[in-house]
Enzyme design. Sequence first.
Site, PDB file in Angstrom:
ATOM      1  N   ASP A 111       0.880  -1.170  -0.027  1.00 32.57           N
ATOM      2  CA  ASP A 111      -0.142  -0.167  -0.128  1.00 32.57           C
ATOM      3  C   ASP A 111       0.944   1.136   0.033  1.00 32.57           C
ATOM      4  O   ASP A 111       1.420   1.629   1.116  1.00 32.57           O
ATOM      5  CB  ASP A 111      -0.849   0.118   1.364  1.00 32.57           C
ATOM      6  N   ASP A 116      -3.308  11.870   0.359  1.00 30.78           N
ATOM      7  CA  ASP A 116      -4.508  11.924  -0.428  1.00 30.78           C
ATOM      8  C   ASP A 116      -4.831  13.345  -0.707  1.00 30.78           C
ATOM      9  O   ASP A 116      -4.699  14.174   0.391  1.00 30.78           O
ATOM     10  CB  ASP A 116      -5.657  11.158   0.587  1.00 30.78           C
ATOM     11  N   GLN A 151      -6.178   7.006  -5.981  1.00 38.68           N
ATOM     12  CA  GLN A 151      -6.158   7.900  -7.590  1.00 38.68           C
ATOM     13  C   GLN A 151      -4.841   8.363  -7.366  1.00 38.68           C
ATOM     14  O   GLN A 151      -3.985   8.631  -8.298  1.00 38.68           O
ATOM     15  CB  GLN A 151      -7.270   8.513  -7.818  1.00 38.68           C
ATOM     16  N   GLU A 153      -2.001   8.424  -5.402  1.00 34.64           N
ATOM     17  CA  GLU A 153      -0.901   7.872  -5.242  1.00 34.64           C
ATOM     18  C   GLU A 153      -0.629   7.241  -6.654  1.00 34.64           C
ATOM     19  O   GLU A 153       0.593   7.264  -7.174  1.00 34.64           O
ATOM     20  CB  GLU A 153      -0.871   6.841  -4.254  1.00 34.64           C
ATOM     21  N   VAL A 226     -19.769   6.879   2.447  1.00 31.50           N
ATOM     22  CA  VAL A 226     -20.316   7.050   3.894  1.00 31.50           C
ATOM     23  C   VAL A 226     -19.926   8.685   4.164  1.00 31.50           C
ATOM     24  O   VAL A 226     -18.790   8.922   3.888  1.00 31.50           O
ATOM     25  CB  VAL A 226     -20.076   6.084   4.994  1.00 31.50           C
ATOM     26  N   ALA A 228     -18.349  10.491   6.491  1.00 31.07           N
ATOM     27  CA  ALA A 228     -17.701  10.490   7.731  1.00 31.07           C
ATOM     28  C   ALA A 228     -16.148  10.322   7.228  1.00 31.07           C
ATOM     29  O   ALA A 228     -15.966   9.771   6.065  1.00 31.07           O
ATOM     30  CB  ALA A 228     -18.145   9.600   8.510  1.00 31.07           C
ATOM     31  N   ASP A 235      -5.648   0.475   5.430  1.00 27.89           N
ATOM     32  CA  ASP A 235      -4.996  -0.778   5.839  1.00 27.89           C
ATOM     33  C   ASP A 235      -5.757  -1.978   5.772  1.00 27.89           C
ATOM     34  O   ASP A 235      -5.032  -3.076   5.563  1.00 27.89           O
ATOM     35  CB  ASP A 235      -4.460  -0.145   7.321  1.00 27.89           C
TER      36      ASP A 235
END
Length: 312
Positions: A111, A116, A151, A153, A226, A228, A235
Amino acid sequence: MECRVLSIQSHVVRGYVGNKSALFPLQVLGFEVDSINSVQFSNHTGYAHWKGQVLTAEELNVLYEGIKLNKVNHYDYILTGYSRDTSFLEMVVDIIQELKKANPSLVYVCDPVMGDHVIYNNCFLFLHEKILLPVYRDKVVPLADILTPNQFEAELLTGRKINTQEDAIEVMDLLHKMGPETVVLTSTDLLSKHGDKFLVALGSQKLTKPDGTNSNQKICMDIPKVDAVFVGTGDLFAAMLLAWTHLHPKDLKTACEKTVSVMHHVIHRTITYANDVAGPGKRPSPAQLELRMVQSKADIENPSVVVEAKVL
C-alpha cells in the site's frame, strides 16, 4: 498449510490503524502474522493530541536481524503501509529483497502510502512527492506483486492524470509494467454511473494461462459512500485483499467483491455505532469513529457480498 505474513506498518495503542487494522482480520481468516511497528502512537493523528515513538531504519534492521538469527525469517507474504522517511523505506526494500531471495514464491502486498489530495495540505504532499516518491517508484513498486494505491498515489507513481475510466485503465497498465501483477485503485474521483453518492474503484490482474499465453482481468466497482472520515480503512483494505487473493488467486473479481464487502460491513457498523453514541444532530468524534473491528468478526470471516464488481 500455515501461511505466515510479515506486516510492517504503523501501530496505535487506542483504535485501529496500520497493523491494528490488519492483524485481527488476517488472524481471523487463519493467517499467522508477525508485525513490525514503523511508529507507535497513542492514537491516530486525527485526534487533538497524540504521543509516541518512531522506529528508525537501524532499529528496524535490529529487529529483522533477531528474526534472521533464529532462522524464522520465512514468509509467504509481506504487507507494508505507512513509512515516515526514505531510510526506513529503503531498509524495508532490503528486507523484502532478502526474503524474496529465500522464498521466490513470496507475495509482496504494497500500500504505497503517500497521501490523499483531499486530506493533506500542499506542504505535506510536496514532502512525500519529492522525498518518498522516487523510492516508491524506483525501488518499492518493482518488488510488489499486489499494489493498492488510491488515485492520487497512482497518478504520482505514473506521472499520468486520471480523468476518465480509460485513463485509469492506462495507469493500471503502466503500473503493471513497473512490476505488480495485481493493481487495485482503491478510490478514484471518477463519476459513478449511480451518481455522486458512490465511489469508483478499479482493479487489474495479469494472468498466465496453462498454455503460457497471458490474459488480463479488469474490474470496476461502485461503492456506496459514507459521510464521515474514517482512519485505517486503507490498511484494512490491503489486508483483506491479501487474504482474499490468497483464497481466490486467479479471480480478482471475487477477491475484490469480498474485500469491499468486508469494508462495507465494518464501516456501516462503525457509522451506526458512532451516530448512536454522538446523539441526534451531532457529528461523531474521531474516538467514536474508530472502526468496529472486533464486532465485525463474523463479517470478516464470511462476508455477504453487497457490492458486485463489473468485468470491463
